[in-house]
Write a protein that holds these residues in place. Sequence first.
Motif, short mmCIF file in Angstrom:
data_model
loop_
_atom_site.label_atom_id
_atom_site.label_comp_id
_atom_site.label_asym_id
_atom_site.label_seq_id
_atom_site.Cartn_x
_atom_site.Cartn_y
_atom_site.Cartn_z
N VAL A 174 6.77 -2.72 10.77
CA VAL A 174 6.21 -1.86 9.73
C VAL A 174 4.76 -2.26 9.54
O VAL A 174 4.37 -3.39 9.85
CB VAL A 174 6.95 -1.98 8.38
CG1 VAL A 174 8.32 -1.38 8.45
CG2 VAL A 174 7.00 -3.42 7.91
N LYS A 175 3.99 -1.33 9.07
CA LYS A 175 2.59 -1.61 8.84
C LYS A 175 2.30 -1.42 7.36
O LYS A 175 2.77 -0.45 6.75
CB LYS A 175 1.74 -0.64 9.65
CG LYS A 175 0.31 -1.05 9.70
CD LYS A 175 -0.58 0.08 10.11
CE LYS A 175 -2.02 -0.33 9.82
NZ LYS A 175 -2.93 0.78 9.85
N ILE A 176 1.59 -2.35 6.79
CA ILE A 176 1.16 -2.17 5.40
C ILE A 176 -0.35 -2.00 5.42
O ILE A 176 -1.08 -2.91 5.84
CB ILE A 176 1.54 -3.39 4.54
CG1 ILE A 176 3.05 -3.68 4.70
CG2 ILE A 176 1.19 -3.15 3.09
CD1 ILE A 176 3.53 -4.87 3.92
N ASP A 177 -0.80 -0.85 5.01
CA ASP A 177 -2.23 -0.57 5.01
C ASP A 177 -2.93 -1.36 3.92
O ASP A 177 -2.34 -1.66 2.89
CB ASP A 177 -2.49 0.91 4.72
CG ASP A 177 -2.01 1.77 5.86
OD1 ASP A 177 -2.18 1.34 7.01
OD2 ASP A 177 -1.47 2.85 5.59
N LEU A 178 -4.20 -1.61 4.17
CA LEU A 178 -5.01 -2.27 3.14
C LEU A 178 -4.92 -1.51 1.83
O LEU A 178 -4.79 -2.09 0.76
CB LEU A 178 -6.47 -2.33 3.59
CG LEU A 178 -6.85 -3.59 4.37
CD1 LEU A 178 -8.33 -3.56 4.68
CD2 LEU A 178 -6.48 -4.85 3.57
N ILE A 208 -1.97 -2.29 -0.01
CA ILE A 208 -2.09 -3.62 -0.61
C ILE A 208 -2.95 -3.53 -1.87
O ILE A 208 -2.57 -4.05 -2.92
CB ILE A 208 -2.68 -4.63 0.40
CG1 ILE A 208 -1.75 -4.73 1.62
CG2 ILE A 208 -2.88 -6.00 -0.25
CD1 ILE A 208 -2.23 -5.61 2.73
N HIS A 209 -4.08 -2.82 -1.78
CA HIS A 209 -4.90 -2.64 -2.97
C HIS A 209 -4.07 -2.02 -4.09
O HIS A 209 -4.15 -2.41 -5.24
CB HIS A 209 -6.10 -1.71 -2.69
CG HIS A 209 -7.09 -2.32 -1.73
ND1 HIS A 209 -7.40 -3.66 -1.74
CD2 HIS A 209 -7.83 -1.75 -0.74
CE1 HIS A 209 -8.29 -3.89 -0.79
NE2 HIS A 209 -8.56 -2.76 -0.16
N GLY A 210 -3.24 -1.03 -3.68
CA GLY A 210 -2.43 -0.31 -4.66
C GLY A 210 -1.51 -1.23 -5.46
O GLY A 210 -1.24 -0.97 -6.63
#
Length: 623
Positions: A610-614, A617-619
């Motif tokens: 899975v990929k967690i976008d920046l 992460i900011h969210g």
Amino acid sequence: MSDIIHLLPDAIANQIAAGEVVQRPASALKELLENAVDAKASHIQVIVKDAGKTLIQVIDNGKGMSMTDARMSFERHATSKIRNTEDLFSIRTFGFRGEALASIGAVAQVEMKTRQSGAELGTIIVMEGSEVKKQEPASCPEGTSISVKNLFFNVPARRNFLKSNPVEMRHMVEEFQRVALSYPEIGFTFIQNDLELFRLLPGKLSHRILGIFGKSYQGQLVACLEETPHLNVRGYIGKPESAKKTRGEQYFFVNNRYIKNNYLNHAVSNAYEGLMSGDMQPFYVLFLEIDPSHIDINVHPTKTEIKFDDERTVYAVVRSAVKQSLGAHNVVPALDFSFDVNFTENWKSNREQTEAVHTENTLQPDNQGMENKYKTFQSPAYQKQSVSGWEKLFEGGGNTIEVSRGKEIRNMGEEEILTISSKANEDVLHFPEGNATGATFQVENNYIVAQMSTGLLIIDQQSAHERILYERYRKQLQHAAGASQQCLFPPHIQLSQADFALVMDIKEELYSLGFVIVEFGKDTILIQGVPADIQVNNEKALFEGLLEQFKHFKSELSLDKRENLARSLARRSAIKRGSKLDMSEMEIIVGQLFACQNPNYGLSGNKTFVKIDLQQIHGFFTR
Ligand code: ADP
Ligand code: MG
């Protein structure tokens, strides 16, 4: 003796014919819908009462009929759609037998109102059991409205045979959906007992699919497009993770006519091979376009079966179309990563490092002691290949096919709802020059976490490695390319008679993978060599495990030999959850995974990463 043969009166002949054409309310609905489509309607309304048992009404705004035609349309073999036998071989309309209205008129009370565009007055006709009860001019809207009331009122046996309302309704909805899917440019409404079941606006196929199956399909669909001189395929298929255990949402249309065909269904399932477990059913709505002279749609009275004169080619084209679009779709997240430059540097230096490890390893096979030094990482041929794959990914050169496919797909004009590869491809062509650190580490000895300039990647090490090995073994099986290492002390294995027969049956395939097996007396084999890229301490255990796995898959899923072998060996020789990996091993997995054709899925259709976008992460941290 007097003669005893006589012609049946029309009413009876029609009733008999009706038995073939109209089995239940759904079949009447199908015929009426098809007539409305053939009449070039742009909007079609369906009104149903009591699951069609009391009323089935279809209202269209098509071309309508003259008074004479309106009367003629209830005659058997009366049709405006073909004139001679040649026409039979170039059918482009739904109807052509001229039987539907005659049949329906024989077993129901039918009221038809119809007016041709431009005509001042229309016609109303009332039929009952093949008898014309009323026929007169009437003022009515342009187009045709046909109400079928009390179906089978005069055939009690048939009427009693009808199933419960929910069952009959399900059949009706199925027929409706098939027609609505194949004509997204036509607006439809479907009202049952005053309740609106469907309101489908005219639009694109993708909208129509969402309108029928629900918004939850958004993001689950992948466009499919393939054009060959003989045959075009277009439509949508479901991502592997949207597959279901029950068969259902699977639609083939040939020249816009819904058909059932197990052989073609197999072609689609086959294209998902290795992307989901074999008992799952993928979603698809596929339209095949083929010169009508190459098909025969007349083999079945209800016309859902057709014959192709070259079925094998059709199979191959469908399979490759689906395979390609799955591949194109899979490229999306992989390209989306925009790995930073440092990461490549790491990767390259790691490769040199691993090659060193490799030589070291061959010299002293036991130097690591533990199982975590998997030779499967170190097949030099494979590494070279995956590295060049990587470089291509970076340069964008390897993606020309996907890019152009992305464009083709975009020409279908559906880009706004669906995830399609084109955008991701563009991103990669000018990926951002980040200077992130590219740190990679392992969590719980299960997951590899890799840092990218655009976020984090969490990879399931076992699924990823199984995917890598599976693709490698598939290739080896195709090209008989597996290298072998000789066993120092070739073990012999006594098998049951059945297992022995099985091994003999797959001997050649085993050889392609690098196993060298010879017969050694009754039901006994000698293992002289095993695949060079597998670290083996115990050849016998490896082989027996492989055989077990093979048999297990064989009973669970109906896979072909090679597919099964590639899966079985990948399953047996991949690193397991809970194995500690060092840095170079992790990076090799990351690198090889994204050099795979289908990096996204493990062998059971599970995700490999899975990929967690920046941004995500900011969210997490914004209030
Ligand atoms: P077929 O569709 O096989 O020709 P049908 O019995 O379904 O046979 O219809 C007979 C004829 O009636 C059609 O060929 C067509 O000319 C006419 N017809 C039927 N329904 C409509 C309609 N909704 N609008 C215009 N014409 C229709
Ligand atoms: Mg018809």
